[in-house]
Design a protein around this motif. Structure first.
Motif, PDB file in Angstrom:
ATOM      1  N   SER A  31       0.806  -1.226   0.000  1.00  0.00           N
ATOM      2  CA  SER A  31       0.000   0.000   0.000  1.00  0.00           C
ATOM      3  C   SER A  31       0.833   1.267   0.000  1.00  0.00           C
ATOM      4  O   SER A  31       0.304   2.356  -0.217  1.00  0.00           O
ATOM      5  CB  SER A  31      -0.922   0.014   1.225  1.00  0.00           C
ATOM      6  N   LYS A  32       2.144   1.148   0.245  1.00  0.00           N
ATOM      7  CA  LYS A  32       2.995   2.340   0.328  1.00  0.00           C
ATOM      8  C   LYS A  32       4.231   2.168  -0.549  1.00  0.00           C
ATOM      9  O   LYS A  32       4.842   1.099  -0.579  1.00  0.00           O
ATOM     10  CB  LYS A  32       3.416   2.599   1.783  1.00  0.00           C
ATOM     11  N   SER A  36       3.643   9.038  -5.609  1.00  0.00           N
ATOM     12  CA  SER A  36       3.755   8.590  -4.223  1.00  0.00           C
ATOM     13  C   SER A  36       2.487   7.822  -3.874  1.00  0.00           C
ATOM     14  O   SER A  36       1.381   8.225  -4.255  1.00  0.00           O
ATOM     15  CB  SER A  36       3.925   9.792  -3.285  1.00  0.00           C
ATOM     16  N   ASP A  81      -1.490   5.712   6.976  1.00  0.00           N
ATOM     17  CA  ASP A  81      -0.631   5.442   5.817  1.00  0.00           C
ATOM     18  C   ASP A  81      -0.021   6.715   5.234  1.00  0.00           C
ATOM     19  O   ASP A  81       0.818   6.640   4.332  1.00  0.00           O
ATOM     20  CB  ASP A  81      -1.419   4.711   4.728  1.00  0.00           C
ATOM     21  N   ARG A 119       6.355  10.709  -0.844  1.00  0.00           N
ATOM     22  CA  ARG A 119       7.434   9.756  -0.577  1.00  0.00           C
ATOM     23  C   ARG A 119       8.544   9.801  -1.617  1.00  0.00           C
ATOM     24  O   ARG A 119       9.672   9.397  -1.345  1.00  0.00           O
ATOM     25  CB  ARG A 119       6.850   8.342  -0.491  1.00  0.00           C
ATOM     26  N   GLU A 152       7.423  -0.227  -0.046  1.00  0.00           N
ATOM     27  CA  GLU A 152       7.673  -0.326   1.390  1.00  0.00           C
ATOM     28  C   GLU A 152       7.083  -1.614   1.957  1.00  0.00           C
ATOM     29  O   GLU A 152       5.945  -1.984   1.662  1.00  0.00           O
ATOM     30  CB  GLU A 152       7.070   0.884   2.123  1.00  0.00           C
TER      31      GLU A 152
END
Length: 501
Positions: free
Chosen positions: A158-159, A177, A206, A212, A473
């Protein structure tokens, strides 16, 4: 005149003097603050009488203003919503703007000093000339692929983040991102709606508001080995020089051995530097870092851009998205001497080494561009409201040269070997030479590892056409392979989009 009346007169004169001084203070020093205050409703109404300029990429507008029937004449909208959110940012009524909306606000709003001729003309015509238009470097195809591939990654992560740049110019081809957010509710003219939307995003664990790609730092894992390999090449170690390796290595002063990802990687006592890069040999690079020394490793990282606290990505050298500084971290004992265990871990991208995805893309771009690192930028051009006046056109310029052309050539050969023979096979693109480096980095105890890939693509003439960094991630096993696959897709899209190069 008796004494009491004189005292009253003096007091009145002092009060008038203070009132006069305060009035001048407000007019001279506080006027702009009051004028731009979020609580000044008249200013908001006046600001929204002028149509805000577009933010565009490849001939398509991704931030536009549409006329409404409300008190605020124009409504800011974002047709692609989350796909461009971390580039564009948002322009709210009662909150602070972000992204390109913030860095180019004066031009977009039509309040820049350079647009004064338009405002003078408006005084005579009674018109409200719109703001200037900002044209981005982004490739629509690469941006769409980066967004969709990250969002639908095969690791169900999810990231993460992805960023691609043109190594020859520094132009950003894609920046995504994950998770993203829809900026439209944040630009609502209903302050309650906008505030509720912001609070929901701000409280999301989140962190969808985080950019990011440029603002988050994570341990880079084995992608950092390219920096260490560059230092080795500059200190008498060639591609075919044998370096110590083996199934495990325990640094001096440490009881914790460093091992390779699997037993079949570098089990020999010695391997060439080329093999160590291709197979991502932890034991080889841990020992290599200790041999080179902390100062050498840290200095080479600095030359690639680590510790840079001043970099922004917008117009060249004139603001834009803020970039977090990548760090090599401490490699010392409390007494200031080098800690071999910390140095060994740092040399494989662990310990306290932290890197942004942008920095990863810059490393790959530098290798692909003969050792020259170009300054990254997002704004290609600023055109006036009539689209005929050019207020700004980007002129690419070199940021730094971390390595010589010869060292870059050797690194390029090794990174190509990673894609052709090693862990980066998923990044291959038919008809192009692709080089890269995967990375698997420990995130935290009892959490899956991060998956990284940095890489570049060269055309048949050997010219670099795209460089990319992808991070997933806490992707766990297979995360770096999936990052490599996504990176290959993004570079392919950038190559196929003439507007992105």
């Amino acid at each position: 005149m008796n004494a009491p009346l004189r005292r009253v007169g003096v007091v009145v004169m002092v009060l008038f003097g203070l009132l006069f001084a305060n009035l001048n203070w407000i007019q001279a020093y506080k006027a702009d603050e009051y004028r731009t205050s979020d609580y000044n409703g008249r200013v908001q109404v006046d600001e929204y009488k002028r149509k805000r300029g577009n933010i565009e990429a490849g001939g398509t507008a991704f931030a536009v203003s549409r006329e409404t029937s409300g008190e605020l004449t124009y409504q800011r909208t974002y047709p692609k919503g989350p796909e461009y959110a971390h580039i564009l940012g948002y322009k709210p009524v009662n909150l602070a703007e972000t992204g390109i909306e913030k860095s180019e606000n004066d031009f977009l709003a039509g309040t820049s000093d350079r647009l004064i001729a338009n405002r003078v003309k408006d005084m005579f015509t009674g018109d409200q000339t719109g703001g200037a238009n900002v044209l981005l470097t982004v490739s629509k195809q690469a941006q769409n692929v980066a967004y969709e591939q990250l969002r639908n990654n095969r690791q169900d992560v999810s990231k993460g983040a992805a960023i691609a740049i043109d190594p020859r110019t520094g132009a950003v081809q894609a920046l995504v991102s994950m998770p993203s957010f829809d900026p439209n509710p944040l630009a609502s003219h209903d302050s309650d709606t906008a505030t509720a939307a912001y609070n929901k995003l701000e409280q999301d664990p989140d962190g969808p508001l985080k950019n990011r790609a440029v603002g988050e730092v994570l341990p880079p894992g084995s992608t950092f080995k390219i920096v260490v390999a560059a230092a080795a090449l500059e200190n008498g170690i060639g591609q075919n020089t044998q370096i110590p390796a083996g199934p495990e290595y325990t640094p001096p002063t440490s009881g914790q051995p460093i091992r390779n990802a699997v037993r079949t990687i570098c089990p020999q006592p010695q391997v060439t530097l080329l093999t160590a890069v291709t197979q991502s040999c932890n034991t080889g690079f841990a020992q290599l870092g200790v041999r080179l020394g902390a100062d050498t490793v840290k200095e080479k990282a600095r030359q690639f851009g680590f510790e840079d606290e001043d970099l922004t990505v917008g117009r060249l050298g004139e603001g834009g998205l803020g970039v977090a500084a990548s760090r090599t971290g401490d490699m010392q004992n409390p007494d200031g001497s080098t800690d071999p265990a910390a140095l060994a871990q740092s040399s494989i991208g662990q310990n306290n080494v932290r890197m942004t995805p942008l920095q990863g893309a810059l490393i790959a771009a530098t290798v692909g561009n003969d050792g020259r690192q170009m300054r990254p930028y997002l704004v290609r051009q600023v055109l006036g409201p009539d689209r005929t006046t050019d207020y700004y056109t980007a002129q690419p310029r070199e940021l730094r040269q971390p390595v010589s052309g010869q060292v870059a050539n050797d690194l390029r050969d090794m990174m190509v070997s990673v894609v052709e023979n090693g862990t980066g096979r998923n990044a291959r693109i038919s008809g192009y030479t692709v080089g890269g480096k995967t990375g698997t980095a420990q995130s935290a105890p009892n959490r899956p590892d991060h998956g990284w890939f940095i890489g570049f693509a060269l055309d048949k003439q050997g010219n670099p056409v795209s460089a990319v960094c992808v991070v997933l991630e806490e992707a766990g096993s297979g995360g770096s392979a999936e990052a490599a696959r996504i990176a290959g897709q993004i570079m392919r899209a950038a190559i196929n989009d003439p507007g992105g190069r």
